[in-house]
Design a protein around this motif. Structure first.
Motif, PDB file in Angstrom:
ATOM      1  N   VAL A 116      20.316  61.373  28.520  1.00  0.00           N
ATOM      2  CA  VAL A 116      19.758  61.053  29.852  1.00  0.00           C
ATOM      3  C   VAL A 116      18.270  61.343  29.768  1.00  0.00           C
ATOM      4  O   VAL A 116      17.882  62.479  29.441  1.00  0.00           O
ATOM      5  CB  VAL A 116      20.393  61.954  30.953  1.00  0.00           C
ATOM      6  N   HIS A 117      17.427  60.330  30.021  1.00  0.00           N
ATOM      7  CA  HIS A 117      15.992  60.608  29.888  1.00  0.00           C
ATOM      8  C   HIS A 117      15.488  61.461  31.059  1.00  0.00           C
ATOM      9  O   HIS A 117      16.214  61.665  32.047  1.00  0.00           O
ATOM     10  CB  HIS A 117      15.178  59.321  29.659  1.00  0.00           C
ATOM     11  N   THR A 121      14.949  59.189  38.927  1.00  0.00           N
ATOM     12  CA  THR A 121      14.918  59.771  40.280  1.00  0.00           C
ATOM     13  C   THR A 121      16.103  60.728  40.349  1.00  0.00           C
ATOM     14  O   THR A 121      17.025  60.649  39.516  1.00  0.00           O
ATOM     15  CB  THR A 121      15.100  58.693  41.358  1.00  0.00           C
ATOM     16  N   ALA A 122      16.090  61.603  41.361  1.00  0.00           N
ATOM     17  CA  ALA A 122      17.179  62.593  41.469  1.00  0.00           C
ATOM     18  C   ALA A 122      18.537  61.894  41.558  1.00  0.00           C
ATOM     19  O   ALA A 122      19.508  62.328  40.922  1.00  0.00           O
ATOM     20  CB  ALA A 122      16.944  63.476  42.687  1.00  0.00           C
ATOM     21  N   ALA A 123      18.609  60.806  42.333  1.00  0.00           N
ATOM     22  CA  ALA A 123      19.902  60.117  42.515  1.00  0.00           C
ATOM     23  C   ALA A 123      20.370  59.481  41.210  1.00  0.00           C
ATOM     24  O   ALA A 123      21.542  59.595  40.827  1.00  0.00           O
ATOM     25  CB  ALA A 123      19.772  59.059  43.604  1.00  0.00           C
ATOM     26  N   GLU A 124      19.434  58.824  40.498  1.00  0.00           N
ATOM     27  CA  GLU A 124      19.787  58.205  39.199  1.00  0.00           C
ATOM     28  C   GLU A 124      20.239  59.269  38.220  1.00  0.00           C
ATOM     29  O   GLU A 124      21.223  59.099  37.500  1.00  0.00           O
ATOM     30  CB  GLU A 124      18.555  57.519  38.587  1.00  0.00           C
ATOM     31  N   GLU A 130      26.744  62.703  35.638  1.00  0.00           N
ATOM     32  CA  GLU A 130      28.199  62.730  35.849  1.00  0.00           C
ATOM     33  C   GLU A 130      28.918  62.202  34.609  1.00  0.00           C
ATOM     34  O   GLU A 130      29.926  62.739  34.171  1.00  0.00           O
ATOM     35  CB  GLU A 130      28.583  61.889  37.079  1.00  0.00           C
ATOM     36  N   LYS A 131      28.364  61.090  34.054  1.00  0.00           N
ATOM     37  CA  LYS A 131      28.997  60.478  32.861  1.00  0.00           C
ATOM     38  C   LYS A 131      28.970  61.458  31.683  1.00  0.00           C
ATOM     39  O   LYS A 131      29.943  61.594  30.946  1.00  0.00           O
ATOM     40  CB  LYS A 131      28.243  59.208  32.453  1.00  0.00           C
ATOM     41  N   VAL A 132      27.854  62.139  31.526  1.00  0.00           N
ATOM     42  CA  VAL A 132      27.722  63.083  30.398  1.00  0.00           C
ATOM     43  C   VAL A 132      28.646  64.286  30.598  1.00  0.00           C
ATOM     44  O   VAL A 132      29.386  64.673  29.683  1.00  0.00           O
ATOM     45  CB  VAL A 132      26.251  63.541  30.252  1.00  0.00           C
ATOM     46  N   PHE A 133      28.639  64.855  31.807  1.00  0.00           N
ATOM     47  CA  PHE A 133      29.461  66.042  32.066  1.00  0.00           C
ATOM     48  C   PHE A 133      30.946  65.718  31.883  1.00  0.00           C
ATOM     49  O   PHE A 133      31.724  66.562  31.442  1.00  0.00           O
ATOM     50  CB  PHE A 133      29.216  66.593  33.471  1.00  0.00           C
TER      51      PHE A 133
END
Ligand code: UDP
Length: 223
Positions: A116-117, A121-124, A130-133
């Motif tokens: 995740v770069h 933005t906070a929402a992005e 979520e995908k990584v966790f």
């Protein structure tokens, strides 16, 4: 230290590792959240020549300092050996992917649980994380700069059960090939900071602040 980290991961515990330099030490004196993170972290690893110098003057029995990037490489080798996945957070778009490709060459068998770069933005960012966790990485390397990366790890600790996480500053830029690392002789002589300053002259401000932080650390009595 590696066996202790391995043990904590095997037990499903969250582990925060701080790679400490003099600027971080100084920042923690003015930043209560960073001070709390120092107190709560599981490992504080001195990572720079400045820390070695402070320890020598103060008479602390410090055996060695380990640059954050070297600690990261050791943990990636462990991850590859144990078939544990790692996530790379931060850096400019594309940097973590390039670093990940090179890391997989350096540590054959290393699985990546995503990248995740650091400029979402906070929402992005929340969506990407979520995908990584969900993939439950065992190692999380955050390259967001000090102290943002340490605070980011601390804020997400509940989602990182069973993972060891550490801040790695500009290491993804180095691992991606965007910036080169100092030659071995300079690293051995504790001159990596000089090499980085010659390559990125704007870092001279950081070097000046580091000298001030080292001076403060050696002149402040230990309470
Ligand atoms: N960074 C980021 N998002 C930000 C600010 C910084 O992802 O909002 C990244 C930046 O791209 C770089 C890293 O954080 O890869 C910080 O690198 P730097 O060399 O400043 O860290 P140092 O090793 O000096 O602590």
């Amino acid at each position: 230290m590696l066996p202790l980290i391995e043990d904590r991961i095997s037990q499903g515990l969250f582990t925060q590792i701080l790679t400490v330099n003099p600027l971080m030490l100084e920042a923690s004196m003015k930043d209560p959240l960073l001070a709390e993170i120092f107190n709560m972290s599981d490992f504080c690893i001195p990572e720079s020549t400045g820390m070695g110098f402070i320890a020598k003057i103060k008479g602390f029995p410090l055996q060695e300092t380990i640059p954050g990037i070297d600690l990261m490489l050791k943990l990636c080798s462990l991850a590859a050996q144990k078939k544990w996945s790692a996530a790379l957070i931060g850096g400019a778009p594309g940097i973590a992917e390039a670093a990940g490709r090179n890391l997989r060459n350096m540590c054959p068998g290393l699985e990546l649980a995503g990248t995740v770069h650091g400029y979402h933005t906070a929402a992005e960012e929340a969506r990407e994380l979520e995908k990584v966790f969900a993939l439950k990485p065992k190692f999380v390397f955050a390259a967001l700069g000090v102290p943002r990366q340490e605070k980011w790890i601390y804020r997400h600790k509940d989602k990182l059960a069973g993972a060891a996480a550490l801040g790695i500053g500009g290491s993804l830029d180095v691992l991606s090939g965007k910036i080169s690392r100092a030659p071995l002789w300079m690293r051995r002589a504790g001159l990596e900071w000089l090499y980085r300053t010659l390559r990125q002259p704007w870092r001279i401000v950081r070097v000046a602040k580091t000298f001030k932080a080292v001076f403060l650390a050696i002149t402040t009595p230990i309470s």
